[in-house]
Design a protein around this motif. Structure first.
Motif, PDB file in Angstrom:
ATOM      1  N   VAL A 137     107.390 -49.835  59.401  1.00 31.17           N
ATOM      2  CA  VAL A 137     106.270 -49.894  58.461  1.00 31.17           C
ATOM      3  C   VAL A 137     105.454 -48.605  58.594  1.00 31.17           C
ATOM      4  O   VAL A 137     105.461 -47.968  59.647  1.00 31.17           O
ATOM      5  CB  VAL A 137     105.341 -51.110  58.732  1.00 31.17           C
ATOM      6  CG1 VAL A 137     106.021 -52.406  58.379  1.00 31.17           C
ATOM      7  CG2 VAL A 137     104.850 -51.111  60.177  1.00 31.17           C
ATOM      8  N   PRO A 138     104.756 -48.197  57.529  1.00 25.50           N
ATOM      9  CA  PRO A 138     103.878 -47.029  57.621  1.00 25.50           C
ATOM     10  C   PRO A 138     102.550 -47.402  58.286  1.00 25.50           C
ATOM     11  O   PRO A 138     102.070 -48.531  58.149  1.00 25.50           O
ATOM     12  CB  PRO A 138     103.649 -46.626  56.159  1.00 25.50           C
ATOM     13  CG  PRO A 138     104.610 -47.460  55.347  1.00 25.50           C
ATOM     14  CD  PRO A 138     104.873 -48.690  56.151  1.00 25.50           C
ATOM     15  N   VAL A 139     101.964 -46.441  58.978  1.00 27.18           N
ATOM     16  CA  VAL A 139     100.623 -46.586  59.550  1.00 27.18           C
ATOM     17  C   VAL A 139      99.778 -45.416  59.056  1.00 27.18           C
ATOM     18  O   VAL A 139     100.196 -44.251  59.136  1.00 27.18           O
ATOM     19  CB  VAL A 139     100.657 -46.606  61.089  1.00 27.18           C
ATOM     20  CG1 VAL A 139      99.243 -46.544  61.676  1.00 27.18           C
ATOM     21  CG2 VAL A 139     101.374 -47.860  61.579  1.00 27.18           C
ATOM     22  N   GLU A 209     104.921 -51.838  67.312  1.00 24.84           N
ATOM     23  CA  GLU A 209     103.871 -50.892  67.682  1.00 24.84           C
ATOM     24  C   GLU A 209     102.699 -50.965  66.708  1.00 24.84           C
ATOM     25  O   GLU A 209     101.535 -50.895  67.114  1.00 24.84           O
ATOM     26  CB  GLU A 209     104.413 -49.464  67.730  1.00 24.84           C
ATOM     27  CG  GLU A 209     103.367 -48.474  68.212  1.00 24.84           C
ATOM     28  CD  GLU A 209     103.918 -47.084  68.450  1.00 24.84           C
ATOM     29  OE1 GLU A 209     103.576 -46.501  69.488  1.00 24.84           O
ATOM     30  OE2 GLU A 209     104.679 -46.579  67.602  1.00 24.84           O
ATOM     31  N   ALA A 210     102.990 -51.080  65.414  1.00 24.11           N
ATOM     32  CA  ALA A 210     101.917 -51.093  64.418  1.00 24.11           C
ATOM     33  C   ALA A 210     100.950 -52.251  64.642  1.00 24.11           C
ATOM     34  O   ALA A 210      99.738 -52.097  64.506  1.00 24.11           O
ATOM     35  CB  ALA A 210     102.516 -51.174  63.011  1.00 24.11           C
ATOM     36  N   SER A 211     101.478 -53.411  65.004  1.00 27.43           N
ATOM     37  CA  SER A 211     100.618 -54.567  65.258  1.00 27.43           C
ATOM     38  C   SER A 211      99.667 -54.291  66.416  1.00 27.43           C
ATOM     39  O   SER A 211      98.475 -54.607  66.355  1.00 27.43           O
ATOM     40  CB  SER A 211     101.475 -55.805  65.561  1.00 27.43           C
ATOM     41  OG  SER A 211     102.311 -56.112  64.478  1.00 27.43           O
ATOM     42  N   GLY A 212     100.178 -53.678  67.461  1.00 28.60           N
ATOM     43  CA  GLY A 212      99.337 -53.351  68.607  1.00 28.60           C
ATOM     44  C   GLY A 212      98.337 -52.256  68.307  1.00 28.60           C
ATOM     45  O   GLY A 212      97.188 -52.308  68.775  1.00 28.60           O
ATOM     46  N   LEU A 213      98.745 -51.261  67.519  1.00 25.85           N
ATOM     47  CA  LEU A 213      97.840 -50.149  67.198  1.00 25.85           C
ATOM     48  C   LEU A 213      96.629 -50.628  66.412  1.00 25.85           C
ATOM     49  O   LEU A 213      95.505 -50.152  66.625  1.00 25.85           O
ATOM     50  CB  LEU A 213      98.598 -49.078  66.402  1.00 25.85           C
ATOM     51  CG  LEU A 213      99.602 -48.235  67.193  1.00 25.85           C
ATOM     52  CD1 LEU A 213     100.401 -47.338  66.247  1.00 25.85           C
ATOM     53  CD2 LEU A 213      98.901 -47.398  68.261  1.00 25.85           C
ATOM     54  N   LEU A 220      93.009 -47.347  62.266  1.00 21.94           N
ATOM     55  CA  LEU A 220      94.387 -47.342  61.786  1.00 21.94           C
ATOM     56  C   LEU A 220      94.722 -48.649  61.071  1.00 21.94           C
ATOM     57  O   LEU A 220      94.187 -49.704  61.389  1.00 21.94           O
ATOM     58  CB  LEU A 220      95.357 -47.140  62.947  1.00 21.94           C
ATOM     59  CG  LEU A 220      95.272 -45.799  63.677  1.00 21.94           C
ATOM     60  CD1 LEU A 220      96.260 -45.772  64.843  1.00 21.94           C
ATOM     61  CD2 LEU A 220      95.535 -44.631  62.734  1.00 21.94           C
ATOM     62  N   GLN A 221      95.643 -48.540  60.123  1.00 17.81           N
ATOM     63  CA  GLN A 221      96.063 -49.725  59.380  1.00 17.81           C
ATOM     64  C   GLN A 221      97.550 -49.657  59.071  1.00 17.81           C
ATOM     65  O   GLN A 221      98.057 -48.631  58.611  1.00 17.81           O
ATOM     66  CB  GLN A 221      95.276 -49.851  58.075  1.00 17.81           C
ATOM     67  CG  GLN A 221      95.673 -51.065  57.230  1.00 17.81           C
ATOM     68  CD  GLN A 221      94.832 -51.202  55.976  1.00 17.81           C
ATOM     69  OE1 GLN A 221      93.662 -50.815  55.957  1.00 17.81           O
ATOM     70  NE2 GLN A 221      95.415 -51.731  54.913  1.00 17.81           N
ATOM     71  N   MET A 222      98.239 -50.755  59.303  1.00 15.90           N
ATOM     72  CA  MET A 222      99.624 -50.910  58.892  1.00 15.90           C
ATOM     73  C   MET A 222      99.638 -51.311  57.422  1.00 15.90           C
ATOM     74  O   MET A 222      98.860 -52.166  57.005  1.00 15.90           O
ATOM     75  CB  MET A 222     100.287 -51.978  59.760  1.00 15.90           C
ATOM     76  CG  MET A 222     101.603 -52.499  59.249  1.00 15.90           C
ATOM     77  SD  MET A 222     102.405 -53.678  60.381  1.00 15.90           S
ATOM     78  CE  MET A 222     101.085 -54.819  60.755  1.00 15.90           C
ATOM     79  N   ILE A 223     100.517 -50.703  56.636  1.00 19.33           N
ATOM     80  CA  ILE A 223     100.635 -51.084  55.230  1.00 19.33           C
ATOM     81  C   ILE A 223     102.054 -51.567  54.943  1.00 19.33           C
ATOM     82  O   ILE A 223     103.004 -51.214  55.637  1.00 19.33           O
ATOM     83  CB  ILE A 223     100.248 -49.932  54.272  1.00 19.33           C
ATOM     84  CG1 ILE A 223     101.062 -48.669  54.569  1.00 19.33           C
ATOM     85  CG2 ILE A 223      98.758 -49.640  54.389  1.00 19.33           C
ATOM     86  CD1 ILE A 223     100.796 -47.530  53.581  1.00 19.33           C
ATOM     87  N   PHE A 224     102.177 -52.399  53.929  1.00 24.89           N
ATOM     88  CA  PHE A 224     103.450 -52.983  53.477  1.00 24.89           C
ATOM     89  C   PHE A 224     104.176 -53.775  54.577  1.00 24.89           C
ATOM     90  O   PHE A 224     105.402 -53.659  54.720  1.00 24.89           O
ATOM     91  CB  PHE A 224     104.385 -51.899  52.923  1.00 24.89           C
ATOM     92  CG  PHE A 224     103.740 -50.903  52.023  1.00 24.89           C
ATOM     93  CD1 PHE A 224     102.805 -51.304  51.068  1.00 24.89           C
ATOM     94  CD2 PHE A 224     104.021 -49.543  52.123  1.00 24.89           C
ATOM     95  CE1 PHE A 224     102.197 -50.370  50.236  1.00 24.89           C
ATOM     96  CE2 PHE A 224     103.408 -48.614  51.297  1.00 24.89           C
ATOM     97  CZ  PHE A 224     102.493 -49.024  50.362  1.00 24.89           C
ATOM     98  N   PRO A 225     103.457 -54.574  55.386  1.00 21.07           N
ATOM     99  CA  PRO A 225     104.144 -55.332  56.442  1.00 21.07           C
ATOM    100  C   PRO A 225     105.155 -56.332  55.909  1.00 21.07           C
ATOM    101  O   PRO A 225     106.105 -56.689  56.614  1.00 21.07           O
ATOM    102  CB  PRO A 225     102.994 -56.037  57.181  1.00 21.07           C
ATOM    103  CG  PRO A 225     101.887 -56.115  56.174  1.00 21.07           C
ATOM    104  CD  PRO A 225     102.012 -54.874  55.346  1.00 21.07           C
ATOM    105  N   ASP A 226     104.973 -56.778  54.656  1.00 19.63           N
ATOM    106  CA  ASP A 226     105.920 -57.710  54.063  1.00 19.63           C
ATOM    107  C   ASP A 226     107.101 -56.997  53.422  1.00 19.63           C
ATOM    108  O   ASP A 226     107.981 -57.628  52.838  1.00 19.63           O
ATOM    109  CB  ASP A 226     105.223 -58.588  53.019  1.00 19.63           C
ATOM    110  CG  ASP A 226     104.556 -57.775  51.910  1.00 19.63           C
ATOM    111  OD1 ASP A 226     104.318 -56.556  52.119  1.00 19.63           O
ATOM    112  OD2 ASP A 226     104.268 -58.346  50.845  1.00 19.63           O
ATOM    113  N   GLN A 227     107.098 -55.652  53.532  1.00 14.23           N
ATOM    114  CA  GLN A 227     108.202 -54.852  52.996  1.00 14.23           C
ATOM    115  C   GLN A 227     108.784 -53.960  54.088  1.00 14.23           C
ATOM    116  O   GLN A 227     109.182 -52.828  53.835  1.00 14.23           O
ATOM    117  CB  GLN A 227     107.729 -53.986  51.836  1.00 14.23           C
ATOM    118  CG  GLN A 227     107.138 -54.753  50.667  1.00 14.23           C
ATOM    119  CD  GLN A 227     106.545 -53.816  49.626  1.00 14.23           C
ATOM    120  OE1 GLN A 227     107.101 -52.752  49.324  1.00 14.23           O
ATOM    121  NE2 GLN A 227     105.410 -54.189  49.062  1.00 14.23           N
TER     122      GLN A 227
END
Length: 278
Positions: A137-139, A209-213, A220-227
């Motif tokens: 996923v992108p961050v 990693e994105a969930s922990g960040l 910081l934000q994770m985007i498109f977690p469902d993709q």
């Protein structure tokens, strides 16, 4: 009693798998010679399991501020593996760029840093059975979230993606987002640090990693977690020529997945994984 039962089961299943790995026509003496050369017996003889660790992948393996010891999901798994082998654990510091060469050079017996399977790695090292499925996923910086509505917005030559050299994320960006500029950094530098510092527009990392960040850095934000893209089986790395040691590691993973150990470990560290198809 429970630990003794698990150790007995591990050794029993290992014996079965070792038998399956012996080519038809091999004599008992040949099989014994093949097994005797394995790291499995070196580890038990020396009384130490040497584990390659990067220490830069939260919550897989990291160090708390001001401390030198590794902690994390993979650290716990390594300690449990050593306990089941009846030996001590020794963590050997490595980085993503030299992880494989360190394994090939015999600096450690296994690499456990939240590594994932890839065809490029399969050419030079053995990869264990998977203990879980990850994805990319992108961050980004949370303040820039409105700039991205789909993955296609990332593949823009006006943007810069931060990435750590030698990671599967570097391979993914090169293959799937070829138009973006890549800012490659040497470990212990990371892609997300480049985003946090404003030197890159985004990084691509794993759900894990994105969930922990997001928890550690509100900016910081994770985007498109469902993709999430490119399903990644998570695995440990071992020397390519040592089938006996790989058989043991695979047995250990199978039994610990079956017993629910990995489920409990994932829950402890807040590890998010993709659902596996039945």
């Amino acid at each position: 009693m429970q630990k003794q039962t698990r150790r007995t089961a591990l050794l029993g299943l290992f014996a079965v798998l070792l038998g399956l790995a012996i080519p038809v026509g091999d004599t008992g003496a040949q099989a014994q010679e093949q097994a005797g050369k394995s790291l499995l017996y070196d580890i038990q003889s020396r009384g130490t399991l040497r584990v390659g660790m990067t220490g830069d992948y939260y919550p897989m393996t990291f160090r708390k501020p001001g401390e030198t010891d590794f902690v994390g999901h993979q650290v716990d798994a390594a300690r449990q593996m050593a306990e089941d082998l009846g030996v001590e654990v020794e963590f050997v510091t490595t980085d993503w760029k030299t992880m494989i060469t360190g394994l090939q050079a015999g600096r450690y017996d296994i690499a456990m840093s939240g590594t994932s399977m890839s065809l490029s790695r399969a050419k030079v090292v053995a990869m264990s059975d998977s203990w879980g499925i990850n994805g990319f996923v992108p961050v980004i910086l949370k303040k820039n979230a409105d700039e991205y509505s789909s993955w296609s917005d990332l593949n823009d030559p006006a943007r810069t993606a931060g990435v750590t050299l030698g990671t599967t994320m570097e391979d993914y960006i090169r293959a799937e987002l070829p138009d973006v500029q890549m800012r490659r950094v040497e470990s212990p530098g990371t892609g997300w640090q480049e985003v946090l510092a404003g030197r890159s527009d985004y990084t691509v990392t794993t759900l894990i990693e994105a969930s922990g960040l997001q928890e550690r850095y509100p900016e910081l934000q994770m985007i498109f977690p469902d993709q999430a893209r490119s399903a990644l089986p998570m695995a440990f790395l071992t020397p390519i020529e040592d089938q006996v040691w790989l058989n043991y590691v695979n047995s250990w993973i199978f039994l610990n997945k079956t017993s629910g150990y990995f489920d409990r470990l994932n829950e402890k560290w807040g590890v998010v994984l993709l659902k596996q198809a039945e």
